[in-house]
Design a protein around this motif. Structure first.
Motif, PDB file in Angstrom:
ATOM      1  N   VAL A   1       0.862  -1.179   0.000  1.00 41.40           N
ATOM      2  CA  VAL A   1       0.000   0.000   0.000  1.00 41.40           C
ATOM      3  C   VAL A   1       0.904   1.237   0.000  1.00 41.40           C
ATOM      4  N   ALA A   2       0.574   2.211  -0.836  1.00 43.27           N
ATOM      5  CA  ALA A   2       1.395   3.421  -0.926  1.00 43.27           C
ATOM      6  C   ALA A   2       1.454   4.121   0.431  1.00 43.27           C
ATOM      7  N   PRO A   3       2.633   4.614   0.817  1.00 41.74           N
ATOM      8  CA  PRO A   3       2.751   5.325   2.099  1.00 41.74           C
ATOM      9  C   PRO A   3       2.063   6.679   2.039  1.00 41.74           C
ATOM     10  N   ILE A   4       1.852   7.289   3.199  1.00 40.39           N
ATOM     11  CA  ILE A   4       1.310   8.639   3.261  1.00 40.39           C
ATOM     12  C   ILE A   4       2.270   9.514   4.054  1.00 40.39           C
ATOM     13  N   SER A   5       2.209  10.816   3.793  1.00 41.75           N
ATOM     14  CA  SER A   5       3.017  11.778   4.544  1.00 41.75           C
ATOM     15  C   SER A   5       2.380  13.149   4.402  1.00 41.75           C
ATOM     16  N   ILE A   6       2.645  14.018   5.330  1.00 42.09           N
ATOM     17  CA  ILE A   6       2.084  15.366   5.251  1.00 42.09           C
ATOM     18  C   ILE A   6       2.667  16.105   4.046  1.00 42.09           C
ATOM     19  N   GLU A   7       3.938  15.837   3.714  1.00 35.76           N
ATOM     20  CA  GLU A   7       4.549  16.488   2.545  1.00 35.76           C
ATOM     21  C   GLU A   7       3.839  16.069   1.263  1.00 35.76           C
ATOM     22  N   ASP A   8       3.485  14.785   1.194  1.00 35.22           N
ATOM     23  CA  ASP A   8       2.767  14.289   0.026  1.00 35.22           C
ATOM     24  C   ASP A   8       1.414  14.977  -0.099  1.00 35.22           C
ATOM     25  N   PHE A   9       0.697  15.094   1.010  1.00 31.99           N
ATOM     26  CA  PHE A   9      -0.629  15.705   0.949  1.00 31.99           C
ATOM     27  C   PHE A   9      -0.546  17.196   0.631  1.00 31.99           C
ATOM     28  N   GLU A  10       0.484  17.877   1.104  1.00 31.77           N
ATOM     29  CA  GLU A  10       0.662  19.285   0.749  1.00 31.77           C
ATOM     30  C   GLU A  10       0.840  19.441  -0.760  1.00 31.77           C
ATOM     31  N   ASP A  11       1.632  18.548  -1.361  1.00 33.19           N
ATOM     32  CA  ASP A  11       1.859  18.583  -2.804  1.00 33.19           C
ATOM     33  C   ASP A  11       0.567  18.286  -3.553  1.00 33.19           C
ATOM     34  N   ILE A  12      -0.164  17.250  -3.119  1.00 31.54           N
ATOM     35  CA  ILE A  12      -1.458  16.925  -3.732  1.00 31.54           C
ATOM     36  C   ILE A  12      -2.403  18.122  -3.664  1.00 31.54           C
ATOM     37  N   THR A  13      -2.463  18.755  -2.496  1.00 35.08           N
ATOM     38  CA  THR A  13      -3.397  19.865  -2.286  1.00 35.08           C
ATOM     39  C   THR A  13      -3.063  21.049  -3.168  1.00 35.08           C
ATOM     40  N   ARG A  14      -1.796  21.440  -3.208  1.00 34.65           N
ATOM     41  CA  ARG A  14      -1.401  22.603  -4.035  1.00 34.65           C
ATOM     42  C   ARG A  14      -1.729  22.366  -5.509  1.00 34.65           C
ATOM     43  N   THR A  15      -1.425  21.172  -5.991  1.00 37.73           N
ATOM     44  CA  THR A  15      -1.653  20.879  -7.410  1.00 37.73           C
ATOM     45  C   THR A  15      -3.146  20.776  -7.705  1.00 37.73           C
ATOM     46  N   ARG A  16      -3.884  20.179  -6.785  1.00 36.03           N
ATOM     47  CA  ARG A  16      -5.332  20.073  -6.982  1.00 36.03           C
ATOM     48  C   ARG A  16      -5.978  21.452  -7.048  1.00 36.03           C
ATOM     49  N   ILE A  17      -5.564  22.368  -6.195  1.00 33.08           N
ATOM     50  CA  ILE A  17      -6.125  23.718  -6.210  1.00 33.08           C
ATOM     51  C   ILE A  17      -5.880  24.389  -7.559  1.00 33.08           C
ATOM     52  N   LEU A  18      -4.668  24.255  -8.092  1.00 27.67           N
ATOM     53  CA  LEU A  18      -4.339  24.855  -9.384  1.00 27.67           C
ATOM     54  C   LEU A  18      -5.286  24.360 -10.478  1.00 27.67           C
ATOM     55  N   LEU A  19      -5.501  23.048 -10.524  1.00 28.95           N
ATOM     56  CA  LEU A  19      -6.316  22.470 -11.594  1.00 28.95           C
ATOM     57  C   LEU A  19      -7.811  22.696 -11.365  1.00 28.95           C
ATOM     58  N   GLU A  20      -8.263  22.454 -10.138  1.00 28.42           N
ATOM     59  CA  GLU A  20      -9.706  22.469  -9.902  1.00 28.42           C
ATOM     60  C   GLU A  20     -10.282  23.876  -9.946  1.00 28.42           C
ATOM     61  N   THR A  21      -9.543  24.862  -9.469  1.00 29.97           N
ATOM     62  CA  THR A  21     -10.064  26.236  -9.535  1.00 29.97           C
ATOM     63  C   THR A  21     -10.130  26.716 -10.988  1.00 29.97           C
ATOM     64  N   GLN A  22      -9.151  26.320 -11.804  1.00 27.35           N
ATOM     65  CA  GLN A  22      -9.186  26.716 -13.210  1.00 27.35           C
ATOM     66  C   GLN A  22     -10.340  26.030 -13.935  1.00 27.35           C
ATOM     67  N   ALA A  23     -10.556  24.741 -13.620  1.00 26.23           N
ATOM     68  CA  ALA A  23     -11.670  24.019 -14.232  1.00 26.23           C
ATOM     69  C   ALA A  23     -13.012  24.605 -13.795  1.00 26.23           C
ATOM     70  N   LEU A  24     -13.108  25.015 -12.537  1.00 27.03           N
ATOM     71  CA  LEU A  24     -14.344  25.644 -12.050  1.00 27.03           C
ATOM     72  C   LEU A  24     -14.576  26.977 -12.751  1.00 27.03           C
ATOM     73  N   ARG A  25     -13.517  27.738 -12.923  1.00 25.61           N
ATOM     74  CA  ARG A  25     -13.640  29.026 -13.617  1.00 25.61           C
ATOM     75  C   ARG A  25     -14.180  28.819 -15.034  1.00 25.61           C
ATOM     76  N   GLN A  26     -13.660  27.809 -15.717  1.00 18.88           N
ATOM     77  CA  GLN A  26     -14.124  27.522 -17.074  1.00 18.88           C
ATOM     78  C   GLN A  26     -15.583  27.070 -17.069  1.00 18.88           C
ATOM     79  N   SER A  27     -15.955  26.250 -16.091  1.00 22.49           N
ATOM     80  CA  SER A  27     -17.326  25.743 -16.042  1.00 22.49           C
ATOM     81  C   SER A  27     -18.337  26.857 -15.800  1.00 22.49           C
ATOM     82  N   ILE A  28     -18.003  27.764 -14.891  1.00 20.43           N
ATOM     83  CA  ILE A  28     -18.910  28.876 -14.612  1.00 20.43           C
ATOM     84  C   ILE A  28     -19.087  29.746 -15.846  1.00 20.43           C
ATOM     85  N   THR A  29     -18.010  29.909 -16.609  1.00 18.66           N
ATOM     86  CA  THR A  29     -18.058  30.741 -17.810  1.00 18.66           C
ATOM     87  C   THR A  29     -18.806  30.061 -18.950  1.00 18.66           C
ATOM     88  N   LEU A  30     -18.599  28.756 -19.113  1.00 17.97           N
ATOM     89  CA  LEU A  30     -19.114  28.050 -20.286  1.00 17.97           C
ATOM     90  C   LEU A  30     -20.361  27.213 -20.015  1.00 17.97           C
TER      91      LEU A  30
END
Length: 242
Positions: free
Chosen positions: A80-109
């Motif tokens: 099973v893949a390990p977990i760490s706070i550093e890993d989750f910080e990286d996941i969170t930062r990258t998810r915010i970049l993608l999901e907020t941009q996708a939300l912006r596009q959805s609201i517009t289109l």
């Protein structure tokens, strides 16, 4: 304005094969901690537990490797893949970049179909969140239903994004954050009103207030990171390596 279709995540399908069924059961057990981070996944033991052949189980494990929930160790099998706070910080930062941009596009289109999808998903999620206020045993039983509806709401919000790749990678990051989100949901290291957060996000999205909606979404995702950061250090020390 157009509404882009989103392919549902693999684990949302009804299993049509033994491999799909084993994959879904294994994934659920990994997310819920039945198989904790770092645990060695021995095919000879698991095939009996999941009542499938060794070949079927290996195929299911390889699917979980592509989800980054399981690590293949060459001739030494799977863990099973390990977990760490550093890993989750990286996941969170990258998810915010993608999901907020996708939300912006959805609201517009997004058109009426997108709005209807968001309304329906929010209603289903709200019903599930009412159940999360019950006793702890019931919360555990309702967790999988809540997670599916939470995912459905987030998917509906970005469904009108025309970028297939953006939605694809957001889906991967959402899956990766699920183990951490379960920790935050049930251990509750930081008090929060998740329904109020979703309500505010829903209201801003339907009002077509792009800036407010993306700000709320960012804060919503970051609150889970904050909650996980408040977990005792020994929790991650225990679950990073085995």
């Amino acid at each position: 304005m157009s509404d882009a279709a989103v392919s549902p995540p693999r684990e949302s399908f009804e299993p049509k094969t033994l491999v799909e069924g084993a994959y879904q059961r294994l994934r659920r057990d990994i997310i819920e901690g039945v198989h904790p981070p770092g645990e060695k996944l021995r095919v000879e033991h698991l095939k009996d537990q999941y009542e499938v052949g060794a070949g079927t189980l290996r195929e299911a494990l390889l699917l979980l490797v592509t989800d980054a929930l399981v690590v293949a160790q060459g001739q030494r099998g799977f863990r099973v893949a390990p977990i760490s706070i550093e890993d989750f910080e990286d996941i969170t930062r990258t998810r915010i970049l993608l999901e907020t941009q996708a939300l912006r596009q959805s609201i517009t289109l997004g058109g009426e179909d997108w709005e209807a999808g968001v309304v329906a998903a929010f209603h289903r999620l709200s019903r599930a969140e009412q159940k999360l206020g019950d006793d702890e045993d019931y919360v555990q039983a309702a967790a999988e239903d809540w997670e599916k509806r939470n995912r459905g709401f987030h998917d509906a919000l970005i469904a009108a994004s025309p970028s297939r790749w953006m939605r694809h990678f957001q889906n991967i990051l959402y899956q990766q954050s699920e183990r951490y989100r379960r920790i935050s949901l049930f251990r509750k290291p930081v008090p929060r009103d998740v329904h109020a957060e979703h309500q505010a996000l829903f209201d801003a999205a339907l009002a077509r207030d792009t800036d407010r909606a993306t700000t709320i979404l960012t804060e919503h995702i970051l609150r889970t990171l904050e909650s996980v950061r408040h977990m005792p250090a020994e929790f991650f020390a225990t679950h990073t390596k085995r």
